[in-house]
Write a protein that holds these residues in place. Sequence first.
Motif, short mmCIF file in Angstrom:
data_model
loop_
_atom_site.label_atom_id
_atom_site.label_comp_id
_atom_site.label_asym_id
_atom_site.label_seq_id
_atom_site.Cartn_x
_atom_site.Cartn_y
_atom_site.Cartn_z
N GLN A 1 -0.11 -23.47 -11.82
CA GLN A 1 -0.77 -22.53 -10.93
C GLN A 1 -0.27 -21.38 -10.69
O GLN A 1 -0.93 -20.39 -10.52
CB GLN A 1 -0.91 -23.07 -9.66
CG GLN A 1 -1.50 -24.58 -9.38
CD GLN A 1 -3.15 -24.76 -9.52
OE1 GLN A 1 -3.80 -23.81 -10.28
NE2 GLN A 1 -3.41 -25.65 -8.93
N LYS B 1 -2.82 -18.35 -19.13
CA LYS B 1 -3.63 -19.28 -20.04
C LYS B 1 -3.97 -20.52 -19.77
O LYS B 1 -5.01 -21.16 -19.75
CB LYS B 1 -2.93 -19.22 -21.49
CG LYS B 1 -2.76 -18.05 -22.31
CD LYS B 1 -2.28 -18.23 -23.54
CE LYS B 1 -2.09 -16.82 -24.43
NZ LYS B 1 -1.65 -16.92 -25.69
N ASN C 1 -4.37 -21.25 -16.10
CA ASN C 1 -5.32 -21.03 -14.95
C ASN C 1 -6.55 -20.06 -15.01
O ASN C 1 -7.22 -20.15 -14.02
CB ASN C 1 -4.36 -20.90 -13.70
CG ASN C 1 -4.10 -19.33 -13.69
OD1 ASN C 1 -4.15 -18.43 -14.40
ND2 ASN C 1 -3.02 -19.16 -12.93
N CYS C 2 -6.64 -19.33 -16.15
CA CYS C 2 -7.64 -18.21 -16.12
C CYS C 2 -9.02 -19.04 -16.34
O CYS C 2 -9.28 -19.84 -16.95
CB CYS C 2 -7.51 -17.30 -17.47
SG CYS C 2 -7.46 -18.25 -19.10
N GLY C 3 -10.08 -18.14 -15.39
CA GLY C 3 -11.22 -18.80 -15.37
C GLY C 3 -11.42 -20.21 -14.66
O GLY C 3 -12.39 -20.74 -14.73
N ARG C 4 -10.55 -20.60 -13.81
CA ARG C 4 -10.42 -21.99 -13.30
C ARG C 4 -10.30 -21.50 -11.70
O ARG C 4 -9.91 -20.67 -11.27
CB ARG C 4 -9.38 -22.76 -13.73
CG ARG C 4 -9.46 -23.01 -15.31
CD ARG C 4 -8.58 -24.08 -15.87
NE ARG C 4 -8.74 -24.39 -17.14
CZ ARG C 4 -8.25 -25.61 -17.67
NH1 ARG C 4 -7.41 -26.17 -17.16
NH2 ARG C 4 -8.25 -25.61 -19.06
N LYS C 5 -10.24 -22.72 -11.12
CA LYS C 5 -10.04 -22.63 -9.52
C LYS C 5 -8.53 -23.09 -9.31
O LYS C 5 -8.35 -24.04 -10.01
CB LYS C 5 -10.82 -23.44 -8.98
CG LYS C 5 -12.26 -22.79 -8.07
CD LYS C 5 -12.58 -23.64 -7.00
CE LYS C 5 -13.66 -22.90 -6.15
NZ LYS C 5 -14.62 -22.17 -6.85
N VAL C 6 -7.98 -22.24 -8.74
CA VAL C 6 -6.50 -22.63 -8.26
C VAL C 6 -6.60 -23.27 -6.76
O VAL C 6 -7.13 -22.88 -6.12
CB VAL C 6 -5.56 -21.43 -8.32
CG1 VAL C 6 -4.43 -21.63 -7.31
CG2 VAL C 6 -5.30 -20.93 -9.62
N HIS C 7 -6.02 -24.55 -6.71
CA HIS C 7 -6.07 -25.30 -5.28
C HIS C 7 -4.24 -25.08 -4.88
O HIS C 7 -3.61 -25.38 -5.61
CB HIS C 7 -6.45 -26.63 -5.44
CG HIS C 7 -7.86 -26.69 -5.97
ND1 HIS C 7 -8.74 -26.60 -4.99
CD2 HIS C 7 -8.39 -26.81 -7.20
CE1 HIS C 7 -10.10 -26.69 -5.63
NE2 HIS C 7 -9.72 -26.64 -6.93
N SER D 1 -10.89 -18.78 -7.15
CA SER D 1 -11.48 -18.53 -8.40
C SER D 1 -10.63 -17.58 -9.32
O SER D 1 -10.60 -16.45 -8.73
CB SER D 1 -12.99 -18.36 -8.61
OG SER D 1 -13.38 -19.15 -7.92
N CYS E 1 -9.97 -14.97 -18.98
CA CYS E 1 -8.98 -15.26 -19.75
C CYS E 1 -8.61 -13.84 -20.33
O CYS E 1 -7.37 -13.76 -20.92
CB CYS E 1 -9.12 -16.34 -20.84
SG CYS E 1 -8.98 -17.94 -19.87
#
Length: 228
Positions: free
Chosen positions: A99, A175, A177-183, A203, A207
């Motif tokens: 993350q 690369k 975590n881009c465009g994804r959700k970080v928890h 969010s 990328c």
Amino acid sequence: AQDTQGCEARLTVAPAPAATVRIDLLAPCHAETAILVTQGDVTGTARTDRSGALQLRVPALSAQPVIGVRIGAAEVSASVDVPEAEDFAHVALQWSGPQALRINAYEFGAEKSQFGHVWSGAPKSPSRASRGSGGFLTKIGDGTNGTSAEIYSFPAGQAPARGVVRLVVEAEVTKANCGRKVHATALQSSPLGGLRPTDVALSMPGCDRVGEIVRLQNLLQDMRLAGR
């Protein structure tokens, strides 16, 4: 924690300076193995060496912390008395996978990269906290595999100065975590005792913004110190 003859994992915990705990684990049948280290709600993945040994030093998050270690299906735990832990305030951040998160503590008006900026690139040492002059950062895990945790500890009960420690959580766009959700879960010392957890989902930018830093606003409350 017995799986086969001679494979018993031995866990020893002992108090260390600056309200920390020294963890010694010997798991002879689990060389170079990822294990889970827990203390209350704070969890991190560590790794044994070639002989199945692991040594860690972590802050005591309470006056009688219970340290647990999970190796596969087996668990061992031990408790220790650290009365000076009550003089310390803590914030922690934990996450799973790559993350790319980090805690930044800016002590008493410090700016980025100045002496009072405590983060993974300048974690400081527990001996600094023993003198009451500032805090230190502990990291469990490599930030990429399994569960990682960062813990910032400050000797609030013996701070000589009145002031504020500004707390900022940052996430690097990568690369992975881009465009994804970080928890992640943020934990902070509560006036009622213990650490209060807050779950967060962020969010991340697309990328095309890899390498940028995103600030997670208001995830941690600044520490306000009354001084002695």
